[in-house]
Structures are given as structure tokens and as C-alpha cells.
Scaffold this motif. Structure first.
Motif, PDB file in Angstrom:
ATOM      1  N   ARG A 120      36.679  37.480  48.112  1.00 21.93           N
ATOM      2  CA  ARG A 120      35.352  37.981  48.512  1.00 21.93           C
ATOM      3  C   ARG A 120      35.430  39.441  48.981  1.00 21.93           C
ATOM      4  N   TYR A 121      36.558  39.823  49.540  1.00 16.78           N
ATOM      5  CA  TYR A 121      36.721  41.179  50.069  1.00 16.78           C
ATOM      6  C   TYR A 121      37.521  42.087  49.135  1.00 16.78           C
ATOM      7  N   ALA A 122      37.904  41.555  47.984  1.00 19.96           N
ATOM      8  CA  ALA A 122      38.602  42.365  46.981  1.00 19.96           C
ATOM      9  C   ALA A 122      37.547  43.044  46.114  1.00 19.96           C
ATOM     10  N   ASP A 123      37.007  44.154  46.592  1.00 19.60           N
ATOM     11  CA  ASP A 123      35.879  44.790  45.925  1.00 19.60           C
ATOM     12  C   ASP A 123      36.331  45.787  44.864  1.00 19.60           C
ATOM     13  N   ASN A 124      35.389  46.184  44.033  1.00 23.97           N
ATOM     14  CA  ASN A 124      35.596  47.201  42.993  1.00 23.97           C
ATOM     15  C   ASN A 124      36.742  46.858  42.038  1.00 23.97           C
ATOM     16  N   VAL A 125      36.809  45.612  41.633  1.00 29.05           N
ATOM     17  CA  VAL A 125      37.852  45.166  40.708  1.00 29.05           C
ATOM     18  C   VAL A 125      37.404  45.395  39.271  1.00 29.05           C
ATOM     19  N   ASP A 126      38.282  45.964  38.471  1.00 28.66           N
ATOM     20  CA  ASP A 126      38.024  46.127  37.040  1.00 28.66           C
ATOM     21  C   ASP A 126      38.486  44.846  36.342  1.00 28.66           C
ATOM     22  N   TYR A 127      37.564  43.929  36.120  1.00 29.26           N
ATOM     23  CA  TYR A 127      37.936  42.635  35.553  1.00 29.26           C
ATOM     24  C   TYR A 127      38.295  42.717  34.071  1.00 29.26           C
ATOM     25  N   GLN A 128      37.957  43.805  33.413  1.00 26.22           N
ATOM     26  CA  GLN A 128      38.440  44.012  32.047  1.00 26.22           C
ATOM     27  C   GLN A 128      39.928  44.351  32.063  1.00 26.22           C
ATOM     28  N   TRP A 129      40.345  45.110  33.054  1.00 27.66           N
ATOM     29  CA  TRP A 129      41.770  45.395  33.246  1.00 27.66           C
ATOM     30  C   TRP A 129      42.518  44.111  33.582  1.00 27.66           C
ATOM     31  N   VAL A 130      41.926  43.287  34.447  1.00 24.96           N
ATOM     32  CA  VAL A 130      42.530  41.995  34.801  1.00 24.96           C
ATOM     33  C   VAL A 130      42.681  41.123  33.559  1.00 24.96           C
ATOM     34  N   LEU A 131      41.628  41.058  32.729  1.00 26.60           N
ATOM     35  CA  LEU A 131      41.667  40.254  31.507  1.00 26.60           C
ATOM     36  C   LEU A 131      42.779  40.715  30.582  1.00 26.60           C
ATOM     37  N   LYS A 132      42.892  42.016  30.393  1.00 31.90           N
ATOM     38  CA  LYS A 132      43.912  42.573  29.497  1.00 31.90           C
ATOM     39  C   LYS A 132      45.306  42.134  29.904  1.00 31.90           C
ATOM     40  N   TYR A 133      45.651  42.309  31.171  1.00 25.37           N
ATOM     41  CA  TYR A 133      47.009  41.985  31.624  1.00 25.37           C
ATOM     42  C   TYR A 133      47.197  40.490  31.857  1.00 25.37           C
ATOM     43  N   PHE A 134      46.139  39.802  32.192  1.00 18.14           N
ATOM     44  CA  PHE A 134      46.192  38.344  32.293  1.00 18.14           C
ATOM     45  C   PHE A 134      46.581  37.753  30.943  1.00 18.14           C
ATOM     46  N   PHE A 135      45.923  38.197  29.891  1.00 12.64           N
ATOM     47  CA  PHE A 135      46.209  37.704  28.548  1.00 12.64           C
ATOM     48  C   PHE A 135      47.644  38.046  28.140  1.00 12.64           C
ATOM     49  N   ASN A 136      48.054  39.296  28.332  1.00 14.95           N
ATOM     50  CA  ASN A 136      49.389  39.727  27.907  1.00 14.95           C
ATOM     51  C   ASN A 136      50.500  39.021  28.680  1.00 14.95           C
ATOM     52  N   LEU A 137      50.341  38.923  30.006  1.00 16.83           N
ATOM     53  CA  LEU A 137      51.368  38.281  30.823  1.00 16.83           C
ATOM     54  C   LEU A 137      51.431  36.778  30.569  1.00 16.83           C
ATOM     55  N   LEU A 138      50.278  36.161  30.333  1.00 17.81           N
ATOM     56  CA  LEU A 138      50.274  34.731  30.032  1.00 17.81           C
ATOM     57  C   LEU A 138      50.950  34.468  28.694  1.00 17.81           C
ATOM     58  N   LEU A 139      50.736  35.339  27.714  1.00 19.21           N
ATOM     59  CA  LEU A 139      51.418  35.218  26.424  1.00 19.21           C
ATOM     60  C   LEU A 139      52.929  35.284  26.609  1.00 19.21           C
ATOM     61  N   ILE A 140      53.399  36.250  27.368  1.00 16.86           N
ATOM     62  CA  ILE A 140      54.840  36.388  27.615  1.00 16.86           C
ATOM     63  C   ILE A 140      55.387  35.165  28.336  1.00 16.86           C
ATOM     64  N   ALA A 141      54.658  34.699  29.351  1.00 15.19           N
ATOM     65  CA  ALA A 141      55.107  33.540  30.125  1.00 15.19           C
ATOM     66  C   ALA A 141      55.196  32.286  29.263  1.00 15.19           C
ATOM     67  N   LEU A 142      54.204  32.066  28.404  1.00 18.65           N
ATOM     68  CA  LEU A 142      54.215  30.880  27.537  1.00 18.65           C
ATOM     69  C   LEU A 142      55.317  30.966  26.488  1.00 18.65           C
ATOM     70  N   LEU A 143      55.585  32.159  25.987  1.00 18.44           N
ATOM     71  CA  LEU A 143      56.693  32.328  25.039  1.00 18.44           C
ATOM     72  C   LEU A 143      58.022  32.008  25.708  1.00 18.44           C
ATOM     73  N   PHE A 144      58.212  32.489  26.921  1.00 17.88           N
ATOM     74  CA  PHE A 144      59.450  32.195  27.651  1.00 17.88           C
ATOM     75  C   PHE A 144      59.554  30.708  27.969  1.00 17.88           C
ATOM     76  N   SER A 145      58.432  30.091  28.343  1.00 12.33           N
ATOM     77  CA  SER A 145      58.452  28.653  28.640  1.00 12.33           C
ATOM     78  C   SER A 145      58.828  27.858  27.397  1.00 12.33           C
ATOM     79  N   LEU A 146      58.344  28.299  26.249  1.00 11.89           N
ATOM     80  CA  LEU A 146      58.674  27.622  24.994  1.00 11.89           C
ATOM     81  C   LEU A 146      60.166  27.732  24.702  1.00 11.89           C
ATOM     82  N   LEU A 147      60.730  28.907  24.910  1.00 10.74           N
ATOM     83  CA  LEU A 147      62.163  29.103  24.694  1.00 10.74           C
ATOM     84  C   LEU A 147      62.985  28.245  25.647  1.00 10.74           C
TER      85      LEU A 147
END
Length: 420
Positions: A120-147
Motif C-alpha cells: 500500500r505504501y510502495a508508491d510510484n511503481v512501474d508495473y510494466q517494468w515489474v512485468l518485464k522482469y517478472f516474466f524473464n526471471l520466472l522463465l529462468i527459474a522454471l528452466l533451472f527447476s526443470l534441469l
């Protein structure tokens, strides 16, 4: 720049969404006990949350959600935390989920409540930036989990009912939902992308997420996937286009079903068998018994609730695997209605974000996913992603309003200067 984004707060949101799955993989990579890494991580997130909370409360103007919209969230948590303390330290109820009574409070307050409240107090967040890195980091994490999963002998990985887990610190249901989250993010980015090669990439990512869901072998991720696909596509593109899109995804799966099943059989797993058994027999893995016990326990004390954990039957000391039943069982009609009101408001906001084609509507889709997750597994005190996303969608809504107000103000001032 008209609207300045706060990357520090954006990083905090990113850590909440994808930090745990990344940390859960490290024990398998370095060969150590999972708690040696996940517990310090939770502690770091808690300290970060406290900093944002204290900063936001002391210095006004940081809150992203109006106080009147925040009342339901706070009211429910006050009742629920009181119930936990009363049950564990005054009544002394049977509790079998964690080895220590303190763990319940640490999870409820330290993992769910305070980090969600800090959003609630984390203001002025660029949620498009969050989406970009959320997607990329989740991809990396799932690839490592698969390995990590496939590098071990197949018999060891599927020994538990033919279900893969992402890591030693993650259960199979959570792993399956991470796969669905990745598929839903891929679907969202597919709809927002105009370039052919990017669309092709997101289609491949969508099916990779489905593959992770298959390996996990749990059924609730499939339910969440189907509901979220329908909810997003129909409300975002209209009934006809939405159903057509889903049809285009499912037709290849039907046409090549034999080849797909033959390919997947090489990885073991029991996902297809479990889904077919559910369709044929309605097998619920004993959840129907837990639901009945929770309902009966609610009837014992319908006004104020009886206990936050089941206190009888086969689920004695455990949670009922349904967040709505759990809310009424633990906090009675009063707390239960407050909880339902909060969820309803969150669903309404999610619908508005999606129907308006908001660029951050992905959070509304994921909220629905983790709401469905909460209806089949986890507890109020452990379903952190549900609580995070319920606040994030409100933050997105009011941040968008604030941004538009600033842009209109700056534009009006500019026009006034030109006229003068």
C-alpha cells in the motif's frame, strides 16, 4: 518526465512475486538445507516491508490506496490474528501444520500481512517494468527447476504419486501454479505484442508453462488456467474473439493428443491419469471430507468462529483447503462477510482492469489464479501470493488514476501558459 517511477518500490514488488521460487532453487544448486536459504530470505523481505511501512506511515503521501478502501483488509486481519493468538496461546488448540506455534504467527504476520500491507505504501511503481522482469526471471527459474528435476533419476522424482516438485522448498501444487502463472503472463504478452516473432515466442512460452503444470501433476492449476483464460479473453477481446482464441489453442492439443501423450509419458508423471480419474469418479483427494468438517465446525460457533484450524475428524489440526470455508470457520459470520467483501471488491477491480485493456491487467488475471489456488489448497496464513496480488491490483488502479491526474494537471498548465 511527467510521472517519476520508484524503482526501489518496483524491486520490492518484484521480489515478492518471484523471489521465493528463485531462492527455493538455490539449495538444490549448492547442496544445502532449504531453510538455510529460505528463512533468511523471508527475514530480509520482512525487514524491507517494515521499512516501507514505517516510511509510508511517518511521511504522508506514500499510500496508494485510500483509507476507506483499506478498512476491509485491516478489519479482517485484526480479527484473524486475534483468533490465531487466542487459539494457540489461550485455548491451546491442536495444530499440526508447523512444529512450532510461533511459525503460524510468523507466516500470517511476517510473510502475508506485513509484506502485503507494505505494498500500500510502495508508491510510484512501474508495473510494466515489474512485468518485464517478472516474466524473464520466472522463465529462468522454471528452466533451472526443470534441469534440477530431470537431472535426478526419474523414480526418485515421481515417487510421490508421480508428481514433480520444483525444489525441496516447494510443493507440487505451488510448482504447478508457477507454471500456470508463466502461461498466463505469456498469454497476456501475446495479446499485447504486435510483432510476429514475439508472438511466436510467447506461444512457445505458454506451452512451456503447461509442461511445468503437467510435471507438477496437480489438478487445481489446470482449473485456474481454464478459468483465467476465459475470464481474460472474454472480457478483454469480447465473447466471440475470446472463445476463438481459446479454440485456436486447444485444437492443436486435440489433433496431436496421441503424440503429445506419447512424448509426455517419457517424463513419467500422473497428471493425465489424475485429471481423467477426477472427471470419471469426481475424486477430490479427500478435500470433500475436510470441507464438511470445516462447515460443521463453523456451525458450532457461527457468529465469532470456533478455531482457525480443524479440530476434529481426519483433518484434526490441519486447514480445510478452502479459503472461504476457512474464513467463516475461523472468524465466523462477521469475519467471513468482511473477507468476502474484500474478495468481491478485488474481483471487481480485476474485471475493470481487464475490460479496460489496462496495460497492467496481468495482475488482475493472476489475482484470480491465486484466488482459485486458495479455494483448493493453502491456508489464510500461508497463501502469500493471494494477499500480495489483492493489494497490488488496488495499487495499480489508484496509481493509474494518480498518473492521469498529474498528466492532466501538467497539460492544463502548459495550455494556460501558451494562451497567456
Amino acid at each position: 518526465m511527467i510521472y517519476r517511477f520508484n524503482r526501489f518500490n518496483g524491486l520490492y514488488i518484484l521480489v515478492l512475486l518471484v523471489g521465493y521460487i528463485i531462492m527455493s532453487l538455490l539449495p538444490g544448486l549448492v547442496g544445502t538445507n532449504s531453510r538455510m536459504i529460505t528463512v533468511p530470505f523471508r527475514g530480509l523481505v520482512l525487514l524491507w516491508s517494515l521499512y516501507i511501512l514505517i516510511r509510508g506511515i511517518i511521511w504522508k503521501g506514500h499510500n496508494t490506496i485510500p483509507a476507506w478502501q483499506w478498512v476491509l483488509f485491516i478489519a479482517f486481519w485484526v480479527i484473524y490474528v486475534f483468533r490465531i493468538i487466542y487459539d494457540l496461546y489461550y485455548v491451546g488448540i491442536r495444530a499440526t501444520v508447523f512444529p512450532s506455534t510461533l511459525d503460524y504467527l510468523l507466516n500470517a504476520v511476517g510473510v502475508c500481512l506485513l509484506p502485503a500491507g507494505a505494498i500500500r505504501y510502495a508508491d510510484n511503481v512501474d508495473y510494466q517494468w515489474v512485468l518485464k522482469y517478472f516474466f524473464n526471471l520466472l522463465l529462468i527459474a522454471l528452466l533451472f527447476s526443470l534441469l534440477l528435476n530431470l537431472s535426478n533419476p526419474l523414480e526418485e522424482e515421481v515417487a510421490h504419486q508421480g508428481q514433480y516438485s520444483g525444489s525441496s522448498a516447494m510443493n507440487t501444487i505451488s510448482y504447478g501454479h508457477y507454471g500456470v502463472t508463466f502461461s498466463l503472463l505469456s498469454m497476456f504478452l501475446f495479446n499485447k505484442s504486435g510483432e510476429f516473432y514475439k508472438k511466436l515466442f510467447y506461444v512457445a512460452c505458454f506451452f512451456f508453462g503447461l509442461f511445468i503444470m503437467y510435471l507438477a501433476g496437480s489438478r487445481s492449476p489446470l482449473v485456474a488456467l481454464i478459468v483465467c483464460l476465459l475470464f481474460f479473453q472474454v472480457n478483454n477481446t469480447g465473447l466471440f474473439k475470446g472463445l476463438l482464441f481459446i479454440l485456436l489453442l486447444t485444437v492443436p492439443l486435440i489433433i496431436f493428443s496421441n503424440q503429445i501423450i506419447e512424448f509426455l509419458s517419457g517424463f513419467g508423471g500422473s497428471f493425465i491419469t489424475r485429471v481423467l480419474a477426477t472427471i470419471k469418479t469426481g475424486n477430490s483427494s479427500g478435500r470433500d471430507v475436510l470441507y464438511a468438517e470445516a462447515y460443521n465446525q463453523f456451525l458450532d460457533s457461527p457468529i465469532f468462529g470456533s478455531a482457525f484450524l480443524l479440530q476434529g475428524g481426519v483433518g484434526n489440526g490441519f486447514y480445510p483447503h478452502n479459503i472461504f470455508l476457512e474464513a467463516f470457520m475461523a472468524t465466523g459470520v462477521i469475519g467471513g462477510l468482511i473477507f468476502i467483501s474484500w474478495v468481491f471488491q478485488c474481483l471487481r477491480i480485476s474485471y475493470k482492469l481487464i475490460s479496460a485493456s489496462n496495460q497492467n491487467a496481468w495482475a488482475g488475471v493472476l489475482f484470480l489464479q491465486y484466488l482459485i489456488y486458495a479455494m483448493f489448497s493453502q491456508a489464510i496464513f500461508s497463501n502469500a501470493e493471494f494477499w500480495y496480488l489483492s493489494v497490488i491490483i488496488w495499487s495499480i488502479t489508484y496509481s493509474s488514476v494518480k498518473q492521469k491526474q498529474i498528466e492532466l494537471y501538467v497539460t492544463s498548465k502548459s495550455i494556460t501558459k501558451q494562451l497567456v
